[in-house]
Scaffold this motif. Structure first.
Motif, mmCIF file in Angstrom:
data_model
loop_
_atom_site.group_PDB
_atom_site.id
_atom_site.type_symbol
_atom_site.label_atom_id
_atom_site.label_comp_id
_atom_site.label_asym_id
_atom_site.label_seq_id
_atom_site.Cartn_x
_atom_site.Cartn_y
_atom_site.Cartn_z
ATOM 1 N N GLY A 15 -4.005 17.387 -55.913
ATOM 2 C CA GLY A 15 -5.276 17.088 -55.270
ATOM 3 C C GLY A 15 -6.476 17.300 -56.174
ATOM 4 O O GLY A 15 -7.619 17.088 -55.750
ATOM 5 N N GLU A 98 -12.047 23.475 -51.994
ATOM 6 C CA GLU A 98 -12.145 22.040 -52.256
ATOM 7 C C GLU A 98 -10.800 21.350 -52.062
ATOM 8 O O GLU A 98 -10.724 20.249 -51.508
ATOM 9 C CB GLU A 98 -12.666 21.798 -53.671
ATOM 10 C CG GLU A 98 -12.825 20.324 -54.047
ATOM 11 C CD GLU A 98 -13.836 19.588 -53.196
ATOM 12 O OE1 GLU A 98 -13.733 18.345 -53.097
ATOM 13 O OE2 GLU A 98 -14.734 20.246 -52.609
ATOM 14 N N SER A 101 -10.183 20.933 -48.423
ATOM 15 C CA SER A 101 -11.037 19.874 -47.895
ATOM 16 C C SER A 101 -10.470 18.496 -48.236
ATOM 17 O O SER A 101 -10.449 17.598 -47.386
ATOM 18 C CB SER A 101 -12.454 20.011 -48.475
ATOM 19 O OG SER A 101 -13.263 18.930 -48.080
ATOM 20 N N ARG A 102 -9.970 18.335 -49.456
ATOM 21 C CA ARG A 102 -9.429 17.038 -49.869
ATOM 22 C C ARG A 102 -8.150 16.709 -49.107
ATOM 23 O O ARG A 102 -7.941 15.556 -48.715
ATOM 24 C CB ARG A 102 -9.174 17.038 -51.381
ATOM 25 C CG ARG A 102 -10.455 17.102 -52.202
ATOM 26 C CD ARG A 102 -10.171 17.194 -53.697
ATOM 27 N NE ARG A 102 -11.405 17.383 -54.446
ATOM 28 C CZ ARG A 102 -11.467 17.525 -55.767
ATOM 29 N NH1 ARG A 102 -10.339 17.504 -56.482
ATOM 30 N NH2 ARG A 102 -12.619 17.690 -56.385
ATOM 31 N N TYR A 103 -7.305 17.706 -48.913
ATOM 32 C CA TYR A 103 -6.079 17.448 -48.153
ATOM 33 C C TYR A 103 -6.376 17.138 -46.695
ATOM 34 O O TYR A 103 -5.731 16.279 -46.081
ATOM 35 C CB TYR A 103 -5.127 18.639 -48.269
ATOM 36 C CG TYR A 103 -4.194 18.536 -49.450
ATOM 37 C CD1 TYR A 103 -3.065 17.718 -49.402
ATOM 38 C CD2 TYR A 103 -4.431 19.243 -50.620
ATOM 39 C CE1 TYR A 103 -2.215 17.608 -50.472
ATOM 40 C CE2 TYR A 103 -3.585 19.142 -51.708
ATOM 41 C CZ TYR A 103 -2.477 18.319 -51.631
ATOM 42 O OH TYR A 103 -1.636 18.198 -52.706
ATOM 43 N N GLU A 105 -9.073 15.722 -45.636
ATOM 44 C CA GLU A 105 -9.703 14.412 -45.592
ATOM 45 C C GLU A 105 -8.682 13.285 -45.707
ATOM 46 O O GLU A 105 -8.768 12.273 -45.019
ATOM 47 C CB GLU A 105 -10.729 14.302 -46.724
ATOM 48 C CG GLU A 105 -11.483 12.977 -46.757
ATOM 49 C CD GLU A 105 -12.511 12.934 -47.857
ATOM 50 O OE1 GLU A 105 -13.024 11.832 -48.146
ATOM 51 O OE2 GLU A 105 -12.813 13.995 -48.446
ATOM 52 N N THR A 106 -7.703 13.463 -46.600
ATOM 53 C CA THR A 106 -6.706 12.407 -46.815
ATOM 54 C C THR A 106 -5.520 12.518 -45.866
ATOM 55 O O THR A 106 -4.721 11.593 -45.772
ATOM 56 C CB THR A 106 -6.176 12.460 -48.260
ATOM 57 O OG1 THR A 106 -5.549 13.736 -48.503
ATOM 58 C CG2 THR A 106 -7.310 12.268 -49.255
#
Length: 294
Positions: A15, A98, A101-103, A105-106
């Motif tokens: 990620g 972060e 948050s990215r995981y 979001e995706t």
């Protein structure tokens, strides 16, 4: 091999941006391999040495090939002992916050948390990668970086030559055959007088000097061209700054045989001193007749 092989191992936290990194290396002319099984690596190096054509390789490693981490020390040690490979490790990292948050979001699943908590997977991965992170020549924290900023950092650190990575394709085309779907900028030059209606020019193209001169000597042409080419030269640095590696400028007339070809030829010649330019005349050889030409 005649040249030294430059190998970059791209690894790091899941990620943290390895996909963006691989795409950036591709744009730099690297041969990119994503998660090759460890058992295939010896054969791969053998083929690379025999070919003598590949001089830049980026090898992406993440936890989809967990077995690789059991063998990576041995592999890197063997490569370091050769006289034809220069190896660098790029480690991409990001803060726990972060990454979470990215995981989220995706909506992807962490490779080490298939049936557990996301943070447990991130913690386990950090422990697993601690040693290779210490061995890395470059560690990049992508927590606050946009994809474009990560790309710029990779270009800054791994660009091996002065060859331009930004290139322009100037294309002529005929509107009767459709607008190119891959064009970034489209200019319609059908307002210029059409050489098709000059009998001796009908079977020729804009690459013919007489046709080229006819187009360029029209009163409307020079005023248009100065404004059009000036605009392009003004905006080109902006495309480069945004990380774009290629730009397609499509110039169209009715059949793509006369006016668009002539303008494309002139534009390509004027851009070549500053940029890497390729000229394509998509429809120049097409001679289909139409009843109504505008």
């Amino acid at each position: 091999m005649a040249d030294t092989l430059n190998l970059v191992v791209i690894t790091g936290m899941s990620g943290a941006g390895k996909t963006v990194a691989m795409q950036s290396f591709e744009d730099l002319g690297y041969f990119c391999v994503d998660n090759m099984p460890p058992s295939l690596l010896p054969k791969f190096w053998e083929l690379v040495k025999e070919s003598g054509k590949v001089t830049k390789i980026a090898l992406v490693i993440d936890l989809r090939s967990r077995a690789f981490y059991d063998e990576i020390d041995e592999m890197l040690a063997n490569l370091d002992n050769t006289n034809f490979v220069t190896t660098k490790i790029l480690f991409l990292d990001a803060s726990d916050e972060e990454l979470v948050s990215r995981y989220k979001e995706t909506r992807r699943t962490h490779p080490l948390a298939m049936e557990g908590r996301l943070m447990d997977g991130i913690t386990r991965e950090r422990a697993l990668l601690a040693e290779i992170k210490q061995r890395s020549q470059l560690v990049v924290d992508t927590s606050e970086l946009t994809p474009r900023q990560l790309r710029e950092k990779i270009f800054e650190n791994f660009r091996l030559d002065d060859v331009a990575t930004f290139h322009i394709e100037v294309m002529s085309f005929g509107f009767k055959y459709g607008v190119p779907i891959d064009a970034d900028i489209v200019m319609d030059v059908r307002f210029l007088p059409n050489p098709y209606y000059v009998p001796e020019f009908r079977a020729l193209t804009g690459k013919n000097q007489a046709v080229y001169d006819y187009v360029m000597q029209q009163p409307a042409t020079e005023n248009f061209y100065e404004r059009f080419s000036g605009m392009l030269l003004h905006i080109m640095p902006g495309y480069q700054k945004e990380g774009k590696t290629s730009l397609t400028i499509a110039i169209g007339c009715t059949g793509g045989q006369h006016r668009s070809v002539a303008i494309a030829e002139r534009l390509a010649a004027d851009l070549k001193p500053q940029y890497l330019v390729e000229t394509i005349h998509r429809d120049m050889a097409k001679r289909k007749e139409t009843i109504n030409r505008s």
